[in-house]
Design an enzyme around this catalytic site. Structure first.
Site, PDB file in Angstrom:
ATOM      1  N   ASP A   8       0.872  -1.170   0.000  1.00  0.00           N
ATOM      2  CA  ASP A   8       0.000   0.000   0.000  1.00  0.00           C
ATOM      3  C   ASP A   8       0.916   1.229   0.000  1.00  0.00           C
ATOM      4  O   ASP A   8       2.134   1.104  -0.136  1.00  0.00           O
ATOM      5  CB  ASP A   8      -0.983  -0.028   1.175  1.00  0.00           C
ATOM      6  CG  ASP A   8      -0.334   0.222   2.534  1.00  0.00           C
ATOM      7  OD1 ASP A   8       0.916   0.301   2.616  1.00  0.00           O
ATOM      8  OD2 ASP A   8      -1.081   0.327   3.525  1.00  0.00           O
ATOM      9  N   HIS A   9       0.327   2.402   0.169  1.00  0.00           N
ATOM     10  CA  HIS A   9       1.104   3.642   0.169  1.00  0.00           C
ATOM     11  C   HIS A   9       2.147   3.677   1.289  1.00  0.00           C
ATOM     12  O   HIS A   9       3.225   4.228   1.121  1.00  0.00           O
ATOM     13  CB  HIS A   9       0.166   4.848   0.280  1.00  0.00           C
ATOM     14  CG  HIS A   9      -0.738   4.780   1.473  1.00  0.00           C
ATOM     15  ND1 HIS A   9      -1.856   3.958   1.506  1.00  0.00           N
ATOM     16  CD2 HIS A   9      -0.673   5.388   2.684  1.00  0.00           C
ATOM     17  CE1 HIS A   9      -2.444   4.084   2.682  1.00  0.00           C
ATOM     18  NE2 HIS A   9      -1.747   4.941   3.409  1.00  0.00           N
ATOM     19  N   CYS A  65       3.292  -2.977   4.070  1.00  0.00           N
ATOM     20  CA  CYS A  65       2.489  -1.806   4.420  1.00  0.00           C
ATOM     21  C   CYS A  65       3.249  -1.062   5.511  1.00  0.00           C
ATOM     22  O   CYS A  65       4.436  -1.317   5.713  1.00  0.00           O
ATOM     23  CB  CYS A  65       1.062  -2.189   4.839  1.00  0.00           C
ATOM     24  SG  CYS A  65       0.887  -3.115   6.367  1.00  0.00           S
ATOM     25  N   GLY A  66       2.605  -0.182   6.208  1.00  0.00           N
ATOM     26  CA  GLY A  66       3.296   0.581   7.243  1.00  0.00           C
ATOM     27  C   GLY A  66       3.838  -0.298   8.353  1.00  0.00           C
ATOM     28  O   GLY A  66       4.975  -0.136   8.792  1.00  0.00           O
ATOM     29  N   THR A  67       3.032  -1.248   8.798  1.00  0.00           N
ATOM     30  CA  THR A  67       3.455  -2.139   9.888  1.00  0.00           C
ATOM     31  C   THR A  67       3.639  -3.580   9.449  1.00  0.00           C
ATOM     32  O   THR A  67       4.274  -4.361  10.148  1.00  0.00           O
ATOM     33  CB  THR A  67       2.415  -2.153  11.028  1.00  0.00           C
ATOM     34  OG1 THR A  67       1.185  -2.686  10.517  1.00  0.00           O
ATOM     35  CG2 THR A  67       2.209  -0.770  11.617  1.00  0.00           C
ATOM     36  N   GLY A  68       3.050  -3.957   8.335  1.00  0.00           N
ATOM     37  CA  GLY A  68       3.056  -5.350   7.888  1.00  0.00           C
ATOM     38  C   GLY A  68       1.908  -6.148   8.478  1.00  0.00           C
ATOM     39  O   GLY A  68       1.665  -7.281   8.069  1.00  0.00           O
ATOM     40  N   ILE A  69       1.190  -5.555   9.393  1.00  0.00           N
ATOM     41  CA  ILE A  69       0.129  -6.278  10.101  1.00  0.00           C
ATOM     42  C   ILE A  69      -1.148  -6.354   9.257  1.00  0.00           C
ATOM     43  O   ILE A  69      -1.649  -7.439   8.972  1.00  0.00           O
ATOM     44  CB  ILE A  69      -0.169  -5.629  11.469  1.00  0.00           C
ATOM     45  CG1 ILE A  69       1.069  -5.709  12.366  1.00  0.00           C
ATOM     46  CG2 ILE A  69      -1.357  -6.315  12.138  1.00  0.00           C
ATOM     47  CD1 ILE A  69       0.977  -4.868  13.634  1.00  0.00           C
ATOM     48  N   GLY A  70      -1.678  -5.222   8.878  1.00  0.00           N
ATOM     49  CA  GLY A  70      -2.958  -5.199   8.153  1.00  0.00           C
ATOM     50  C   GLY A  70      -2.908  -5.966   6.848  1.00  0.00           C
ATOM     51  O   GLY A  70      -3.807  -6.764   6.550  1.00  0.00           O
ATOM     52  N   HIS A  98       9.536 -23.923   9.077  1.00  0.00           N
ATOM     53  CA  HIS A  98       8.605 -24.585   9.998  1.00  0.00           C
ATOM     54  C   HIS A  98       7.147 -24.427   9.606  1.00  0.00           C
ATOM     55  O   HIS A  98       6.336 -25.311   9.881  1.00  0.00           O
ATOM     56  CB  HIS A  98       8.796 -24.055  11.419  1.00  0.00           C
ATOM     57  CG  HIS A  98      10.134 -24.379  11.988  1.00  0.00           C
ATOM     58  ND1 HIS A  98      10.430 -24.167  13.317  1.00  0.00           N
ATOM     59  CD2 HIS A  98      11.262 -24.895  11.433  1.00  0.00           C
ATOM     60  CE1 HIS A  98      11.680 -24.546  13.546  1.00  0.00           C
ATOM     61  NE2 HIS A  98      12.208 -24.978  12.411  1.00  0.00           N
ATOM     62  N   ARG A 132       7.954 -33.234  10.874  1.00  0.00           N
ATOM     63  CA  ARG A 132       6.994 -32.938  11.945  1.00  0.00           C
ATOM     64  C   ARG A 132       6.229 -31.643  11.690  1.00  0.00           C
ATOM     65  O   ARG A 132       5.103 -31.473  12.145  1.00  0.00           O
ATOM     66  CB  ARG A 132       7.687 -32.893  13.299  1.00  0.00           C
ATOM     67  CG  ARG A 132       8.592 -31.696  13.496  1.00  0.00           C
ATOM     68  CD  ARG A 132       9.356 -31.778  14.824  1.00  0.00           C
ATOM     69  NE  ARG A 132      10.079 -30.575  15.127  1.00  0.00           N
ATOM     70  CZ  ARG A 132      11.261 -30.255  14.626  1.00  0.00           C
ATOM     71  NH1 ARG A 132      11.848 -31.047  13.756  1.00  0.00           N
ATOM     72  NH2 ARG A 132      11.855 -29.129  14.966  1.00  0.00           N
ATOM     73  N   HIS A 133       6.836 -30.743  10.933  1.00  0.00           N
ATOM     74  CA  HIS A 133       6.188 -29.470  10.635  1.00  0.00           C
ATOM     75  C   HIS A 133       5.025 -29.652   9.661  1.00  0.00           C
ATOM     76  O   HIS A 133       4.055 -28.899   9.717  1.00  0.00           O
ATOM     77  CB  HIS A 133       7.195 -28.475  10.074  1.00  0.00           C
ATOM     78  CG  HIS A 133       8.370 -28.265  10.964  1.00  0.00           C
ATOM     79  ND1 HIS A 133       8.266 -27.705  12.219  1.00  0.00           N
ATOM     80  CD2 HIS A 133       9.675 -28.575  10.800  1.00  0.00           C
ATOM     81  CE1 HIS A 133       9.458 -27.653  12.785  1.00  0.00           C
ATOM     82  NE2 HIS A 133      10.329 -28.185  11.940  1.00  0.00           N
TER      83      HIS A 133
END
Length: 148
Positions: A8-9, A65-70, A98, A132-133
């Protein structure tokens, strides 16, 4: 290897630097936007990149994005996507090995470009260990398919 990339911006500047890095490494990519710093909605970009990865048109995705979260939350709504927010190389390595993450998310306002490029390299150079992963990743798929 082909990479689907978008931002995003709030992640536009870092995305541009990541693209230059991909070019310098000879890695194929497609930029799904945004192409300016004008405000836009990150879910639109996340969905396009994620669908390109799920369709196998691209091997992996990178979203910023700004935080990578959204942008990561939006990406993870696409069936088959395992987007991982990574702001250090250890997390990028573990996300691939993993969790078989297929989309990397980062925040331009959280990390600098030098570290971001190291994270990108770590993510792209790591491979899923399986074993296992795999059992755990399969459980995530079962949840996604509403079978758990």
């Amino acid at each position: 290897m082909k990479i689907a990339i978008g931002s995003d911006h709030g992640g536009f500047s870092l995305k541009s630097q990541v693209i230059e890095h991909l070019k310098s490494r000879g890695i194929g990519y497609k930029d799904f936007g945004t192409h300016t710093e004008t405000s836009c909605d990150y879910p639109d970009i996340a969905i396009e990149v994620s669908e390109a990865v799920v369709s196998k048109e691209y091997d992996l995705g990178i979203l910023i994005c700004g935080t990578g979260i959204g942008i990561g939350i939006a990406a993870n709504k696409v069936k088959g996507i395992r987007a991982a927010l990574c702001h250090d190389t250890f997390s990028a390595h573990a996300a691939r090995e993993h969790n078989n993450a297929n989309v990397l998310t980062m925040g331009e306002r959280v990390i600098g470009p030098g570290l971001a490029l190291e994270i990108v390299d770590t993510f792209l150079n790591s491979e899923f260990e399986g074993d296992r992963h795999l059992r755990r990743v399969n459980k995530i798929t079962e949840i996604e398919n509403n079978k758990l």
